[in-house]
Design a protein around this motif. Sequence first.
Motif, PDB file in Angstrom:
ATOM      1  N   GLY A 116     -53.023 -86.708  -0.291  1.00 60.14           N
ATOM      2  CA  GLY A 116     -53.727 -86.977   1.317  1.00 60.14           C
ATOM      3  C   GLY A 116     -54.999 -85.949   2.201  1.00 60.14           C
ATOM      4  O   GLY A 116     -55.507 -86.702   3.327  1.00 60.14           O
ATOM      5  N   ILE A 117     -54.437 -84.651   1.511  1.00 58.53           N
ATOM      6  CA  ILE A 117     -55.790 -83.993   1.872  1.00 58.53           C
ATOM      7  C   ILE A 117     -56.999 -84.765   1.759  1.00 58.53           C
ATOM      8  O   ILE A 117     -58.209 -84.784   1.386  1.00 58.53           O
ATOM      9  CB  ILE A 117     -55.352 -82.582   1.990  1.00 58.53           C
ATOM     10  CG1 ILE A 117     -54.478 -81.980   3.016  1.00 58.53           C
ATOM     11  CG2 ILE A 117     -56.968 -81.681   1.904  1.00 58.53           C
ATOM     12  CD1 ILE A 117     -53.728 -80.872   2.983  1.00 58.53           C
ATOM     13  N   TRP A 118     -57.536 -84.482   0.217  1.00 60.19           N
ATOM     14  CA  TRP A 118     -58.554 -85.250  -0.254  1.00 60.19           C
ATOM     15  C   TRP A 118     -58.323 -86.274  -0.368  1.00 60.19           C
ATOM     16  O   TRP A 118     -60.107 -86.399   0.045  1.00 60.19           O
ATOM     17  CB  TRP A 118     -57.591 -85.458  -2.059  1.00 60.19           C
ATOM     18  CG  TRP A 118     -58.690 -85.247  -3.327  1.00 60.19           C
ATOM     19  CD1 TRP A 118     -60.081 -86.405  -2.866  1.00 60.19           C
ATOM     20  CD2 TRP A 118     -59.202 -84.831  -4.276  1.00 60.19           C
ATOM     21  NE1 TRP A 118     -60.934 -86.088  -4.032  1.00 60.19           N
ATOM     22  CE2 TRP A 118     -60.141 -84.970  -5.073  1.00 60.19           C
ATOM     23  CE3 TRP A 118     -58.386 -84.410  -4.946  1.00 60.19           C
ATOM     24  CZ2 TRP A 118     -60.855 -85.418  -6.263  1.00 60.19           C
ATOM     25  CZ3 TRP A 118     -58.530 -84.231  -6.427  1.00 60.19           C
ATOM     26  CH2 TRP A 118     -59.395 -84.605  -7.171  1.00 60.19           C
ATOM     27  N   ILE A 119     -57.959 -87.286  -0.353  1.00 60.53           N
ATOM     28  CA  ILE A 119     -58.423 -88.397   0.370  1.00 60.53           C
ATOM     29  C   ILE A 119     -58.652 -88.349   1.747  1.00 60.53           C
ATOM     30  O   ILE A 119     -60.181 -89.077   2.176  1.00 60.53           O
ATOM     31  CB  ILE A 119     -57.508 -89.594   0.983  1.00 60.53           C
ATOM     32  CG1 ILE A 119     -56.680 -89.689  -1.020  1.00 60.53           C
ATOM     33  CG2 ILE A 119     -57.776 -91.327   1.621  1.00 60.53           C
ATOM     34  CD1 ILE A 119     -55.303 -90.875  -0.680  1.00 60.53           C
ATOM     35  N   PHE A 120     -58.398 -87.328   2.793  1.00 60.36           N
ATOM     36  CA  PHE A 120     -58.938 -87.657   4.183  1.00 60.36           C
ATOM     37  C   PHE A 120     -60.056 -86.770   4.121  1.00 60.36           C
ATOM     38  O   PHE A 120     -61.087 -86.939   4.802  1.00 60.36           O
ATOM     39  CB  PHE A 120     -57.664 -86.477   4.875  1.00 60.36           C
ATOM     40  CG  PHE A 120     -58.024 -85.801   6.854  1.00 60.36           C
ATOM     41  CD1 PHE A 120     -58.302 -87.146   7.599  1.00 60.36           C
ATOM     42  CD2 PHE A 120     -58.491 -84.626   6.159  1.00 60.36           C
ATOM     43  CE1 PHE A 120     -58.817 -86.050   8.803  1.00 60.36           C
ATOM     44  CE2 PHE A 120     -59.309 -84.190   7.264  1.00 60.36           C
ATOM     45  CZ  PHE A 120     -59.261 -85.198   8.567  1.00 60.36           C
ATOM     46  N   VAL A 121     -60.400 -85.827   3.218  1.00 58.76           N
ATOM     47  CA  VAL A 121     -61.758 -84.779   3.089  1.00 58.76           C
ATOM     48  C   VAL A 121     -62.853 -85.853   2.536  1.00 58.76           C
ATOM     49  O   VAL A 121     -63.538 -86.472   2.912  1.00 58.76           O
ATOM     50  CB  VAL A 121     -61.766 -84.064   2.614  1.00 58.76           C
ATOM     51  CG1 VAL A 121     -63.384 -83.277   2.373  1.00 58.76           C
ATOM     52  CG2 VAL A 121     -61.071 -82.550   3.289  1.00 58.76           C
ATOM     53  N   GLU A 122     -62.474 -86.520   0.997  1.00 60.33           N
ATOM     54  CA  GLU A 122     -63.212 -87.747   0.846  1.00 60.33           C
ATOM     55  C   GLU A 122     -63.519 -88.837   1.813  1.00 60.33           C
ATOM     56  O   GLU A 122     -65.091 -89.265   1.556  1.00 60.33           O
ATOM     57  CB  GLU A 122     -63.310 -87.458  -0.635  1.00 60.33           C
ATOM     58  CG  GLU A 122     -62.589 -87.413  -1.457  1.00 60.33           C
ATOM     59  CD  GLU A 122     -64.216 -87.496  -2.844  1.00 60.33           C
ATOM     60  OE1 GLU A 122     -64.736 -88.070  -1.755  1.00 60.33           O
ATOM     61  OE2 GLU A 122     -64.064 -86.470  -3.493  1.00 60.33           O
ATOM     62  N   CYS A 123     -62.551 -89.614   1.819  1.00 63.12           N
ATOM     63  CA  CYS A 123     -63.316 -90.969   2.982  1.00 63.12           C
ATOM     64  C   CYS A 123     -63.333 -90.502   4.518  1.00 63.12           C
ATOM     65  O   CYS A 123     -63.945 -91.012   5.133  1.00 63.12           O
ATOM     66  CB  CYS A 123     -61.812 -91.408   2.305  1.00 63.12           C
ATOM     67  SG  CYS A 123     -61.572 -92.493   0.712  1.00 63.12           S
TER      68      CYS A 123
END
Length: 140
Positions: A116-123
């Motif tokens: 979730g954090i990865w998606i939040f940062v990337e997208c």
Amino acid sequence: MSIKELLFSFQGRVGRKVYWTWNLVYYIAIFGFGIGMNVLFPAISHLVLPIFLIAALLPDLAITAKRWHDRGKSNWWLLMNVPLIVGRLMAPMDGEPMVSPSTEQMIAYTISLVCGIWIFVECGLLKGQAGDNSYGPEPK
């Protein structure tokens, strides 16, 4: 890009503004639909809400795919959503807090949090690739 292409095509690119606008509309719709169903049809809301969520999943994935494309990444990055779904399914459904989660639940929650954090940062936070890339022209 037409609304149909935006919501149902996995081709092309969208910028952060479109991504955040979609997420705002998406979560307001889920929240409003859930409350409306609980007020109007409390006996069947637990049956109808999952159908609504499944119907909203395709447009959500389509827009997220376009956001990954803007970052220069393929649709395979949508698999980062799987741990989020698994983590949500493992959460208690009765509204009661979980006193002592199992090791498996803690692992699932941790993986879900990282994804979730990865998606939040990337997208959500990082800029897309400048100029055209293999997924299409840079969004305006």
